[in-house]
Design an enzyme around this catalytic site. Structure first.
Site, PDB file in Angstrom:
ATOM      1  N   CYS A  14      -4.415   5.748 -12.679  1.00 24.34           N
ATOM      2  CA  CYS A  14      -5.786   6.249 -12.750  1.00 24.34           C
ATOM      3  C   CYS A  14      -5.720   7.778 -12.751  1.00 24.34           C
ATOM      4  O   CYS A  14      -4.655   8.379 -12.538  1.00 24.34           O
ATOM      5  CB  CYS A  14      -6.604   5.752 -11.565  1.00 24.34           C
ATOM      6  N   HIS A  43       2.044   4.191  -4.670  1.00 22.80           N
ATOM      7  CA  HIS A  43       2.669   2.982  -4.128  1.00 22.80           C
ATOM      8  C   HIS A  43       3.512   2.289  -5.197  1.00 22.80           C
ATOM      9  O   HIS A  43       3.226   1.172  -5.632  1.00 22.80           O
ATOM     10  CB  HIS A  43       1.607   2.031  -3.584  1.00 22.80           C
ATOM     11  N   HIS A 131      -5.290   1.892   5.661  1.00 20.38           N
ATOM     12  CA  HIS A 131      -4.998   2.454   4.345  1.00 20.38           C
ATOM     13  C   HIS A 131      -5.116   3.973   4.409  1.00 20.38           C
ATOM     14  O   HIS A 131      -5.960   4.514   5.121  1.00 20.38           O
ATOM     15  CB  HIS A 131      -5.981   1.883   3.318  1.00 20.38           C
ATOM     16  N   GLU A 133      -6.272   6.268   2.393  1.00 18.91           N
ATOM     17  CA  GLU A 133      -7.586   6.835   2.071  1.00 18.91           C
ATOM     18  C   GLU A 133      -8.572   6.596   3.205  1.00 18.91           C
ATOM     19  O   GLU A 133      -9.342   7.491   3.572  1.00 18.91           O
ATOM     20  CB  GLU A 133      -8.139   6.225   0.783  1.00 18.91           C
ATOM     21  N   SER A 229      -2.093  -1.800  -2.726  1.00 20.75           N
ATOM     22  CA  SER A 229      -3.273  -2.621  -2.424  1.00 20.75           C
ATOM     23  C   SER A 229      -4.031  -2.943  -3.705  1.00 20.75           C
ATOM     24  O   SER A 229      -4.480  -4.072  -3.918  1.00 20.75           O
ATOM     25  CB  SER A 229      -4.203  -1.881  -1.455  1.00 20.75           C
ATOM     26  N   ASN A 230      -4.173  -1.936  -4.568  1.00 16.96           N
ATOM     27  CA  ASN A 230      -4.849  -2.135  -5.840  1.00 16.96           C
ATOM     28  C   ASN A 230      -4.110  -3.172  -6.686  1.00 16.96           C
ATOM     29  O   ASN A 230      -4.728  -4.005  -7.357  1.00 16.96           O
ATOM     30  CB  ASN A 230      -4.946  -0.803  -6.585  1.00 16.96           C
TER      31      ASN A 230
END
Length: 303
Positions: A14, A43, A131, A133, A229-230
């Site tokens: 992204c 990650h 997490h 963020e 995680s994404n």
């Protein structure tokens, strides 16, 4: 066996990750002084190792506290205010690569926290506890925000106090909408509830696309790091679009047995933390196992 292989053009890094990696590469080219990154820049172990080979060293918080007058990169996830204070105290030269979307969210959540303290409001964050963020967002509420994974954590919210809901930028939009309704029902009548959709569309829009991409192929390889995680969320949707989807973290995990029964089309896609070059390596590995396979170039096909 032969097959048509297609790499999903919408998969891969992204903007926030691209921005952070660009910062890192420019700093590494600029001079030979050590460049430290606080936590994995993305990650994805292969991308971390690629930058490590260029000279970037990854440190944790304890490692950061031991540095003095060094260059340190803050990755896209963002950091709490306390960590900026540590950096200032140690005269660190900051390369702040916080994603602009995350930076704006941090500012908004801080402003909201300060503006609503007089009414004893609860700042609630829809996200994954622990997490990176989320930890940064928590820091902008002095650690007072409530992190919820979903409706199963409603017991953490006082139904008699006002609520302002935010979201980790990479959470799914449908999950946020479901949580919004659940909180509305959980609160006592007349209690103020405000919600702010802070989900990054560049990430959330990938969910319907990846379902369609997966459904359009006989076999799909989804490429992501095991800590992403994404990646876990997107793979779930990929698998729902095509049960014959395989999660891999490197081309070495591909086996000839996975290619039986013989697929006519093979799709390759990945997470927001998956570099394009890694998906290209996966395609090359498939071509080694299926020499007669053909790479589909969407851009050429559309001309």
């Amino acid at each position: 066996m032969s097959a048509i292989i297609e790499i999903d053009e919408s998969s891969g890094f992204c903007f926030g990750v691209i921005n952070a990696i660009n910062h890192a590469e420019k700093e590494l080219e600029r001079n030979a002084d050590p460049l430290y990154c606080l936590g994995d820049i993305v990650h994805n172990n292969l991308e971390v190792n690629r930058l490590a080979a260029k000279g970037m060293q990854t440190v944790d918080y304890e490692g950061l506290k031991k540095l003095h007058s060094a260059r340190v990169l803050f990755r896209a996830h963002g950091e709490p205010p306390e960590v900026y204070k540590w950096a200032e105290e140690r005269n660190l030269k900051l390369v702040d690569a916080t994603c602009p979307v995350v930076k704006k969210l941090q500012q908004n959540i801080r402003r909201c926290y300060l503006d609503t303290r007089h009414e004893n409001a609860q700042i609630v964050i829809y996200g994954k506890p622990g997490h990176a963020e989320v930890n940064g967002l928590m820091g902008h509420t002095d650690g007072n925000a409530i992190v919820v994974r979903g409706a199963e954590d409603l017991h953490l919210i006082d139904p008699e106090r006002p609520v302002v809901l935010f979201s980790q930028t990479t959470k799914p939009l449908d999950g946020f909408n479901k949580l919004t309704e659940a909180i509305r029902k959980h609160l006592k009548e007349g209690v103020r509830f405000e919600y702010k959709d802070t989900i990054c569309r560049q990430v959330s829009n990938r969910i319907p696309h990846i379902r369609q991409f997966a459904a359009a192929h006989d076999l799909v390889y989804f490429v992501a790091g095991t800590k992403s995680s994404n990646g876990k969320v997107l793979f779930q949707h990929c698998h729902e679009g095509n049960p014959r989807s395989i999660f891999i973290s490197s081309p070495e995990e591909i086996e000839l047995s996975q290619l039986s029964p013989a697929p006519k089309t093979i799709g390759i896609c990945g997470a927001t933390s998956t570099p394009k070059w890694q998906m290209e390596q996966v395609a090359q590995k498939i071509k080694e196992l299926l020499p007669d396979s053909i790479m589909l170039n969407r851009n050429e096909n559309e001309q």
